[in-house]
Design a protein around this motif. Sequence first.
Motif, PDB file in Angstrom:
ATOM      1  N   ARG A  14     -72.929  26.157-111.523  1.00 36.33           N
ATOM      2  CA  ARG A  14     -71.693  26.509-112.233  1.00 36.33           C
ATOM      3  C   ARG A  14     -71.918  26.288-113.720  1.00 36.33           C
ATOM      4  O   ARG A  14     -72.244  25.190-114.149  1.00 36.33           O
ATOM      5  N   PHE A  15     -71.794  27.337-114.518  1.00 31.73           N
ATOM      6  CA  PHE A  15     -71.890  27.139-115.973  1.00 31.73           C
ATOM      7  C   PHE A  15     -70.549  27.425-116.622  1.00 31.73           C
ATOM      8  O   PHE A  15     -69.662  28.046-116.030  1.00 31.73           O
ATOM      9  N   PHE A  16     -70.405  26.922-117.840  1.00 32.70           N
ATOM     10  CA  PHE A  16     -69.083  26.935-118.465  1.00 32.70           C
ATOM     11  C   PHE A  16     -69.202  27.076-119.973  1.00 32.70           C
ATOM     12  O   PHE A  16     -70.239  26.772-120.568  1.00 32.70           O
ATOM     13  N   VAL A  17     -68.126  27.532-120.582  1.00 32.15           N
ATOM     14  CA  VAL A  17     -67.993  27.566-122.031  1.00 32.15           C
ATOM     15  C   VAL A  17     -66.629  26.987-122.383  1.00 32.15           C
ATOM     16  O   VAL A  17     -65.649  27.190-121.658  1.00 32.15           O
ATOM     17  N   TYR A  18     -66.598  26.229-123.463  1.00 29.65           N
ATOM     18  CA  TYR A  18     -65.335  25.722-124.013  1.00 29.65           C
ATOM     19  C   TYR A  18     -65.307  26.088-125.482  1.00 29.65           C
ATOM     20  O   TYR A  18     -66.318  25.982-126.187  1.00 29.65           O
ATOM     21  N   TRP A  19     -64.153  26.529-125.969  1.00 25.07           N
ATOM     22  CA  TRP A  19     -64.009  26.775-127.403  1.00 25.07           C
ATOM     23  C   TRP A  19     -62.579  26.457-127.834  1.00 25.07           C
ATOM     24  O   TRP A  19     -61.647  26.507-127.047  1.00 25.07           O
ATOM     25  N   ARG A  20     -62.458  26.099-129.089  1.00 24.00           N
ATOM     26  CA  ARG A  20     -61.144  25.842-129.696  1.00 24.00           C
ATOM     27  C   ARG A  20     -61.141  26.509-131.056  1.00 24.00           C
ATOM     28  O   ARG A  20     -61.966  26.195-131.917  1.00 24.00           O
ATOM     29  N   GLU A  21     -60.237  27.456-131.224  1.00 21.17           N
ATOM     30  CA  GLU A  21     -60.226  28.238-132.457  1.00 21.17           C
ATOM     31  C   GLU A  21     -59.767  27.407-133.636  1.00 21.17           C
ATOM     32  O   GLU A  21     -59.069  26.393-133.475  1.00 21.17           O
ATOM     33  N   PRO A  64     -55.868  28.240-129.055  1.00 21.24           N
ATOM     34  CA  PRO A  64     -55.367  27.377-130.138  1.00 21.24           C
ATOM     35  C   PRO A  64     -55.491  25.895-129.807  1.00 21.24           C
ATOM     36  O   PRO A  64     -55.652  25.063-130.699  1.00 21.24           O
ATOM     37  N   GLU A  65     -55.420  25.543-128.527  1.00 20.25           N
ATOM     38  CA  GLU A  65     -55.572  24.159-128.092  1.00 20.25           C
ATOM     39  C   GLU A  65     -56.817  23.972-127.235  1.00 20.25           C
ATOM     40  O   GLU A  65     -56.982  22.946-126.575  1.00 20.25           O
ATOM     41  N   GLY A  66     -57.693  24.952-127.238  1.00 20.91           N
ATOM     42  CA  GLY A  66     -58.917  24.887-126.462  1.00 20.91           C
ATOM     43  C   GLY A  66     -58.802  25.650-125.159  1.00 20.91           C
ATOM     44  O   GLY A  66     -57.719  25.730-124.560  1.00 20.91           O
ATOM     45  N   ALA A  67     -59.903  26.248-124.725  1.00 24.56           N
ATOM     46  CA  ALA A  67     -59.909  27.014-123.482  1.00 24.56           C
ATOM     47  C   ALA A  67     -61.289  26.942-122.855  1.00 24.56           C
ATOM     48  O   ALA A  67     -62.293  26.744-123.554  1.00 24.56           O
ATOM     49  N   SER A  68     -61.339  27.106-121.536  1.00 31.77           N
ATOM     50  CA  SER A  68     -62.602  27.071-120.802  1.00 31.77           C
ATOM     51  C   SER A  68     -62.696  28.273-119.868  1.00 31.77           C
ATOM     52  O   SER A  68     -61.679  28.738-119.339  1.00 31.77           O
ATOM     53  N   GLU A  69     -63.914  28.740-119.670  1.00 36.65           N
ATOM     54  CA  GLU A  69     -64.202  29.739-118.641  1.00 36.65           C
ATOM     55  C   GLU A  69     -65.414  29.253-117.846  1.00 36.65           C
ATOM     56  O   GLU A  69     -66.303  28.592-118.395  1.00 36.65           O
ATOM     57  N   PHE A  70     -65.440  29.603-116.563  1.00 39.81           N
ATOM     58  CA  PHE A  70     -66.497  29.153-115.661  1.00 39.81           C
ATOM     59  C   PHE A  70     -67.045  30.329-114.871  1.00 39.81           C
ATOM     60  O   PHE A  70     -66.334  31.298-114.596  1.00 39.81           O
ATOM     61  N   ILE A  71     -68.293  30.208-114.464  1.00 43.52           N
ATOM     62  CA  ILE A  71     -68.893  31.103-113.468  1.00 43.52           C
ATOM     63  C   ILE A  71     -69.612  30.229-112.452  1.00 43.52           C
ATOM     64  O   ILE A  71     -70.372  29.329-112.839  1.00 43.52           O
ATOM     65  N   GLU A  72     -69.361  30.468-111.183  1.00 43.16           N
ATOM     66  CA  GLU A  72     -70.081  29.727-110.135  1.00 43.16           C
ATOM     67  C   GLU A  72     -70.857  30.706-109.262  1.00 43.16           C
ATOM     68  O   GLU A  72     -70.364  31.797-108.937  1.00 43.16           O
ATOM     69  N   LEU A  73     -72.088  30.276-108.906  1.00 38.68           N
ATOM     70  CA  LEU A  73     -72.921  31.079-108.029  1.00 38.68           C
ATOM     71  C   LEU A  73     -73.422  30.214-106.882  1.00 38.68           C
ATOM     72  O   LEU A  73     -73.900  29.093-107.100  1.00 38.68           O
ATOM     73  N   ASP A  74     -73.290  30.736-105.682  1.00 39.57           N
ATOM     74  CA  ASP A  74     -73.872  30.096-104.498  1.00 39.57           C
ATOM     75  C   ASP A  74     -75.319  30.577-104.428  1.00 39.57           C
ATOM     76  O   ASP A  74     -75.589  31.731-104.076  1.00 39.57           O
ATOM     77  N   LEU A  75     -76.254  29.710-104.769  1.00 44.46           N
ATOM     78  CA  LEU A  75     -77.648  30.126-104.919  1.00 44.46           C
ATOM     79  C   LEU A  75     -78.261  30.592-103.605  1.00 44.46           C
ATOM     80  O   LEU A  75     -79.258  31.333-103.621  1.00 44.46           O
ATOM     81  N   ASP A  76     -77.702  30.182-102.478  1.00 44.74           N
ATOM     82  CA  ASP A  76     -78.221  30.655-101.192  1.00 44.74           C
ATOM     83  C   ASP A  76     -77.797  32.095-100.910  1.00 44.74           C
ATOM     84  O   ASP A  76     -78.408  32.777-100.074  1.00 44.74           O
ATOM     85  N   ASP A  89     -70.000  29.709-135.510  1.00 45.00           N
ATOM     86  CA  ASP A  89     -70.041  28.790-136.653  1.00 45.00           C
ATOM     87  C   ASP A  89     -68.675  28.566-137.279  1.00 45.00           C
ATOM     88  O   ASP A  89     -68.532  27.741-138.183  1.00 45.00           O
ATOM     89  N   GLU A  90     -67.673  29.318-136.834  1.00 40.84           N
ATOM     90  CA  GLU A  90     -66.365  29.279-137.474  1.00 40.84           C
ATOM     91  C   GLU A  90     -65.305  28.549-136.653  1.00 40.84           C
ATOM     92  O   GLU A  90     -64.343  28.015-137.221  1.00 40.84           O
ATOM     93  N   VAL A  91     -65.446  28.525-135.345  1.00 40.74           N
ATOM     94  CA  VAL A  91     -64.440  27.858-134.518  1.00 40.74           C
ATOM     95  C   VAL A  91     -64.479  26.356-134.762  1.00 40.74           C
ATOM     96  O   VAL A  91     -65.455  25.802-135.266  1.00 40.74           O
ATOM     97  N   ALA A  92     -63.399  25.689-134.397  1.00 37.56           N
ATOM     98  CA  ALA A  92     -63.327  24.236-134.578  1.00 37.56           C
ATOM     99  C   ALA A  92     -64.327  23.524-133.679  1.00 37.56           C
ATOM    100  O   ALA A  92     -64.902  22.498-134.066  1.00 37.56           O
TER     101      ALA A  92
END
Length: 717
Positions: A490-497, A541-553, A573-576
Amino acid sequence: MSWDLVELVVRRNLRVPGVEGPAGDGVVAARQFDAVLMSVGFKLSGELFGRLAGLAPGAVIDVAVRTLGIVRRLVGAHVEHNAYFKDFPANVPDTVEFWTDCLLDALGDELAAAAVADGLEQGLLNLLALPKYGRYQHDYVEMVAAHDALVESVRDRVTLLHLGGSVEEELSGIYLALAGCATPLGDEDLAVLRELALYCASCPQPDSIPVREHRAIIDEVRLAAGAKLLADTVTDILRLACLLSNGDVSLLTPTRFRSLSRRSRRGLLAALDAIVAEQPAKLGDVAAHREAWKRLGERLHPHEYPRWEHAAAVFAVARGERRAPSFASRLEALLAEGDVAGAAQLLRNAPGLLLRSLDRLLRSSGSEAATEAVLCAVEDTVGKASARVILSVREHLDNREGVEQRIFANRLGRGRVVADERAPIDAAVLERLRGLLDAEVKRRLSALTRLVIDPDVMDVALPLSGKAISGGLGVLPRGSVSPVRGERLRFFVYWRESAATTDFDLSALLLDSEYELEGWLSYTNLTEAGGVHSGDITAAPEGASEFIELDLDKVTAHAIVPQLNVFSGEGFDEVAESFFGYMLRDGDQRGLPYEPRTVRTKSELRGAGRVALPLVFFRADSGEWRAKWLHLNLAGEPEFNAVENNRVSASALARAVVDRRYLTVGYLANLLADEVIPWAGQAFEEPVVFVGLERPDGLPPGSQVFTPENLGNLIPE
């Protein structure tokens, strides 16, 4: 003392400095601290636990509160990671089903229905205008309530925190390691070095500073103190001037020079004068940065200081009023005449340039005599070249045969792939050169005794450059390979503008064994064989996350390429704040979308590109999954970047890195096979030189430790 500097020690060295306070019985508090740490994947070393146990409970609590905040930020647990689909990874709908649901919801709202109707009249359906699309439909507490607790696994990450010395001692150690590193540092480490250079001005200094960018940072402090500069070329002075104007010390981008104090101008001109007076031939370096020298001259006013006539000559050369042939021009003249042997003889005066020009010289030699002249020049001068150049050329030689494509990556991580159309080099010549370089590397490593290497670090690439590598937890140099031990990836990204509405999109390419497209996961394709996407969030504006999960089998693809796209708004380089990472779980662990104990790596997202490619997951010949670090990015478009549009470039870069042979710790271990002790958790009574992914508990005092954070210092000068 600024707690930010204490955080720096914990983050870089995984050592807690300045653990002091009144004596007492802190055993219970230390155990509680350890238990809380384990919930985020960390644990106290035996030595640190023992020190805390001997302090008063209040002192233990003070250390715990401050340290917990640091390690939570280190792993990304300092923010709440919500997911659009509350039950993720369960109950993720089909993409069309989800879009239809959003549309039906919008039609129940008068204003939203009118907006939909206006769009449909033009043949468009704007998902971003639908009230239910791209915005959390529940809060974090509701999402937590929808998930069972995480089941512990012996494969959860456990990172040891060690006892440090005083804050001053730890910062001095970091400073010496950064300043004396034989490989160029990335932007984040350069900023740290610049801060510590001032803080550690009165501390012990490194015996040598091999990288000139690092030398310029140290010279900034020395200039302010009126001390003798370390600069020994005119270009060193130019780097320092750029630094004083908050410009690019690497000289790759133009610097807008600002007005300098009279003291700084005098210091720069005096140093420049001394360099040219001692070696007038160094005026030949001016032409490489002629325009920058012209602009700098307007700020330094060399005409006001007639006593420094040699410094004035630099600006005369820049203006074209004085001729100063460069070393490079002399070399090009010889090669234009086809005099490879003469070029090799000239390059004996510049061993590093000789090695960097090696491929070109051998392709141009045209005769056995010329080839032998090149090889003899290398043999006679290789001992004077820097280790970084030697290792870079050695890696180059490993990729000189049987390679169809070449990959280039600049200091910003911008990558491109081109077909390898170079003329071949005789295999016997390549083998002789490998032997020469291997012998020199082995000679320089001869001072390492009682070398203990953890097998898990063998596939970590030697950090020949720190450029474009972001900070974080578990981040490895480009080309490093790690095993992927877990059933669910499972990989993820978090960002806050920061100031503008910003939409980052987490996506993944699924590629076959020829790196052709099998499918993808993104907001346009929420489910794909073996994988699910957590849903698109379009503002943070207060932060957000997205995820992707893969069943490797269940994944049939040969390679998985995570991708971060800036769809709209601010760049990396611009986001908080923004970061990427991945987790590994066994099938029955359950838990929240983000669980810090399962995080294997967390990497800060930085760079001017609008598409980031942190790493690639691929199947090894054994069938087991591996992760290989890319640290690459694509320029992308100003807006609307999507995985479907850049799949060709991303696939080519991923394949080129996977196919490329990188020099690893294993290469050094093979050179020193007779001296290496494989680490299997055994104890040692005498100090050792330990190389591993993390510092183990219980090493004897006086041991040297090399982990990914300071692996560059393992490379000899």
